[in-house]
Design a protein around this motif. Sequence first.
Motif, PDB file in Angstrom:
ATOM      1  N   HIS A 173       0.926  -1.157   0.177  1.00  0.00           N
ATOM      2  CA  HIS A 173      -0.012   0.035  -0.172  1.00  0.00           C
ATOM      3  C   HIS A 173       0.743   1.426   0.013  1.00  0.00           C
ATOM      4  N   ASP A 199       6.769   1.295   6.267  1.00  0.00           N
ATOM      5  CA  ASP A 199       5.311   0.996   6.129  1.00  0.00           C
ATOM      6  C   ASP A 199       4.434   1.817   5.129  1.00  0.00           C
ATOM      7  N   ASP A 200       4.512   1.867   4.008  1.00  0.00           N
ATOM      8  CA  ASP A 200       4.571   0.548   3.451  1.00  0.00           C
ATOM      9  C   ASP A 200       5.184   0.937   2.033  1.00  0.00           C
ATOM     10  N   GLU A 232      -5.198   1.473   3.296  1.00  0.00           N
ATOM     11  CA  GLU A 232      -4.842   0.676   4.165  1.00  0.00           C
ATOM     12  C   GLU A 232      -4.793   1.089   5.504  1.00  0.00           C
ATOM     13  N   GLU A 233      -4.216   2.422   5.569  1.00  0.00           N
ATOM     14  CA  GLU A 233      -4.271   3.032   6.818  1.00  0.00           C
ATOM     15  C   GLU A 233      -5.644   3.689   7.403  1.00  0.00           C
ATOM     16  N   ASP A 286       3.849  -6.197   3.523  1.00  0.00           N
ATOM     17  CA  ASP A 286       3.498  -5.215   4.475  1.00  0.00           C
ATOM     18  C   ASP A 286       3.919  -5.565   5.873  1.00  0.00           C
TER      19      ASP A 286
HETATM   20 ZN   LIG Z   1       1.194  -1.094   6.255  1.00  0.00          ZN
END
Ligand SMILES: [Zn+2]
Length: 457
Positions: free
Chosen positions: A86, A119-120, A153-154, A180
Amino acid sequence: MQEIDAFIERTRDERLADFLELLSIPSIGTLKEHDADTQRAAEFIAERLTGIGFDNVEISPTGGHPIVYADWLHAEGAPTVLVYAHYDVQPVDPLDLWKRPPFEPVVENGRVYARGAADDKSHVHLHLWAARAWLETHGRLPVNLRIVFEGEEESGSDHFDPWIEANRGRLSANLAMISDTGFFEGNKPAITVGLRGLVYMQIDVSGSQLDLHSGSFGGNVQNPANALATIIARLKNDDGSVAVPGFYDQVLALTPREREEFARMPLDLEAFKRDHGLYELFGDPDFTLLERRGARPTLDVNGIWGGFQGDGSKTIIPAHAHAKISSRLVPNMDPERTFQLIRDFVLSVAPAGVKVKISKLNDGMWSRTPIEHPAVEAAADSLEEVFGERPYYLYEGGSVPAGATFANILGLPVLLLGFTQPDDQAHAPNESLRLDNYEGGLRTLVRYWQRLSTETF
Ligand SMILES: [Zn+2]
């Protein structure tokens, strides 16, 4: 591999500059004011994918931040890997704890410091360059790739499952690879092969329309809070095992080889307790802590409420009482069947005199890929070749949403291969990535595609 290693060697500065450029885009997916930046990160990646030689490059709308999709499908007879990472990042507050501005990446002490360095965006970038290394030196990739880079994703991945569902026709693959995650404590190479699933439930117990005076009604009605406590007490045995009949019937036993691999991982129980502020450990003595976390199911109360909660006293019989409970699932437990077993048991032990309702709030599938799976063995061999150590196999106690998605919706074996490590401070100020993990990660990926090319599964 020599030409590829030479390519990796000679592009070191160019790659790093390209990585820093990606890191300098503040693609904080959760913050509206960064929507244009998040879009810009997607465009940056799409542009690179096109330049490298991917087909069907698309910034695919989702209703939220787009998914960057691309494929390269010319390795006839070789497996197809769906690669996930991501490009959105976590917010940066508290900003005053950063030693350098989070979106002005710097290299120091062998690390790249920036939000997203671990990340990431690390993995987004590694996948771009692993493909480029192959295509520039050989004009081809040894495997077929479908790239799916997420931008939410976050911020909860709300549009991810619907997008996968809507695009499943063009996502056929033999393996889902999620990048990830990272290494084990002490920068030990690792592959995550297991994720637990989940079923989340709520129990509602009610006895009357309003709270009752305990002097007037006590002894003449069932108390919903007492009844809930009775139900909850029946769920577990004194040894911590789950008392619901049939609960363990579908649980897949660990193989001797898997237990050996668990035993190989160093874990200092006293340090574990100290690090997590635990007073005591408690669990089934037939399994180790890591086995219990990765390969055994649970049933836990997550919240419980009802009746009077304020200071002092109030003499009532609460009208209702509630609990949130959840069960972590392992292979081969079916989430719906597990819910039904728990529901039937709760209703069967419910005391007389109250109404009891139990509902499922959500569920998610586990995933586990056997360590003998050719895709896992090829990853292990590639890591060992580059990092000089046999990797550990990790079984996460929690779930990774994309893992559940690929297992659930696409029915793919899932392997999580990443190169960050526990002290990278992902989600925290001064996030960083070790450059040697970055370089080693790239060398691992190019080798992995090579090894995977001759496997059939
Ligand atoms: Zn991540």
